[in-house]
Design a protein around this motif. Structure first.
Motif, mmCIF file in Angstrom:
data_model
loop_
_atom_site.group_PDB
_atom_site.id
_atom_site.type_symbol
_atom_site.label_atom_id
_atom_site.label_comp_id
_atom_site.label_asym_id
_atom_site.label_seq_id
_atom_site.Cartn_x
_atom_site.Cartn_y
_atom_site.Cartn_z
ATOM 1 N N THR A 30 -2.136 36.826 61.405
ATOM 2 C CA THR A 30 -0.964 35.981 61.170
ATOM 3 C C THR A 30 -1.330 34.523 61.370
ATOM 4 O O THR A 30 -2.186 34.180 62.173
ATOM 5 C CB THR A 30 0.187 36.349 62.128
ATOM 6 O OG1 THR A 30 -0.276 36.258 63.465
ATOM 7 C CG2 THR A 30 0.705 37.739 61.846
ATOM 8 N N ASP A 70 1.721 36.261 57.046
ATOM 9 C CA ASP A 70 0.458 36.973 56.898
ATOM 10 C C ASP A 70 -0.531 35.990 56.258
ATOM 11 O O ASP A 70 -0.173 35.237 55.351
ATOM 12 C CB ASP A 70 0.663 38.201 56.009
ATOM 13 C CG ASP A 70 -0.582 39.063 55.888
ATOM 14 O OD1 ASP A 70 -1.622 38.703 56.488
ATOM 15 O OD2 ASP A 70 -0.520 40.095 55.198
ATOM 16 N N TRP A 73 4.644 33.586 69.579
ATOM 17 C CA TRP A 73 3.680 33.881 68.513
ATOM 18 C C TRP A 73 2.279 33.382 68.864
ATOM 19 O O TRP A 73 1.282 34.015 68.522
ATOM 20 C CB TRP A 73 4.149 33.301 67.188
ATOM 21 C CG TRP A 73 5.126 34.207 66.501
ATOM 22 C CD1 TRP A 73 6.473 34.043 66.420
ATOM 23 C CD2 TRP A 73 4.829 35.438 65.840
ATOM 24 N NE1 TRP A 73 7.035 35.091 65.746
ATOM 25 C CE2 TRP A 73 6.051 35.959 65.376
ATOM 26 C CE3 TRP A 73 3.664 36.135 65.593
ATOM 27 C CZ2 TRP A 73 6.133 37.156 64.667
ATOM 28 C CZ3 TRP A 73 3.745 37.333 64.886
ATOM 29 C CH2 TRP A 73 4.965 37.839 64.441
ATOM 30 N N ALA A 110 -1.243 34.371 66.909
ATOM 31 C CA ALA A 110 -1.101 33.718 65.610
ATOM 32 C C ALA A 110 -1.915 32.423 65.607
ATOM 33 O O ALA A 110 -1.887 31.658 66.572
ATOM 34 C CB ALA A 110 0.359 33.424 65.313
#
Length: 180
Positions: A3, A24, A59, A64
């Motif tokens: 991600t 993504d 995140w 990420a």
């Protein structure tokens, strides 16, 4: 799934507006995304950034990877610093209360710096406006003086009888031609 925290472009041509999203890594830039974290508007001065701090931090902790511009935005809002402090708490360098204290101090200094920049921009804008008005007033006065000089009646000197020039031969010849 890899991600990324990145920007999704919105807005019209020449006036970009971005959404900060988690997507993504294989998805197209303006395509499918997992979650929207906030927005970024570079058209204002200073740029407007609206970010859900907790979602962005969550995140980042999950792994990420932000793009370069997203990293700058997250750094500006303090998400990266908070993640760094939480890493220190996890390793036992200091406790969570100390981490919150450090983050609060950083937030205050950052907000003071931003406010200083905003007031500096406002003052420079005011000064530029005042100097432009002064230059405009000066130019207006110069134009008014030039128009007044142009429209002023020219006083021709009429010679008096005592100062009358003596007639010359060419003047006499010219007067004879006009009479005859």
């Amino acid at each position: 799934m890899a991600t990324k925290i990145r920007l999704q472009r919105q807005g019209k041509k020449g006036k970009p507006f971005y959404h900060v999203v988690v997507a993504d890594a294989r998805a197209p830039r303006d395509g499918k995304f997992i979650e929207r974290l906030g927005s970024y508007n570079p058209n204002t001065n200073p740029a407007t950034i609206v970010l859900d701090f907790e979602k962005a931090l969550d995140w980042m902790i999950k792994g990420a990877q932000p793009t370069d511009t997203a990293r700058t935005i997250l750094s500006d809002k303090g998400v990266l610093y908070k993640k760094h402090l939480l890493g220190g708490v996890k390793k036992g360098a200091f406790d969570e209360a100390r981490a919150e204290e450090l983050f609060a101090g950083w937030t205050e200094s950052k907000s003071a710096k931003v406010e200083g920049a905003k007031t500096g921009l406002a003052q420079s804008k005011e000064e530029a406006k005042k100097s432009a008005l002064a230059a405009e007033a000066k130019k207006k006065e110069e134009r008014a003086a030039a128009i007044a000089a142009k429209n002023a009646p020219v006083a021709e000197e009429v010679p008096t009888e005592d100062e009358a020039p003596e007639a010359t031969d060419t003047d006499a010849a010219a007067s004879e031609e006009t009479e005859g």
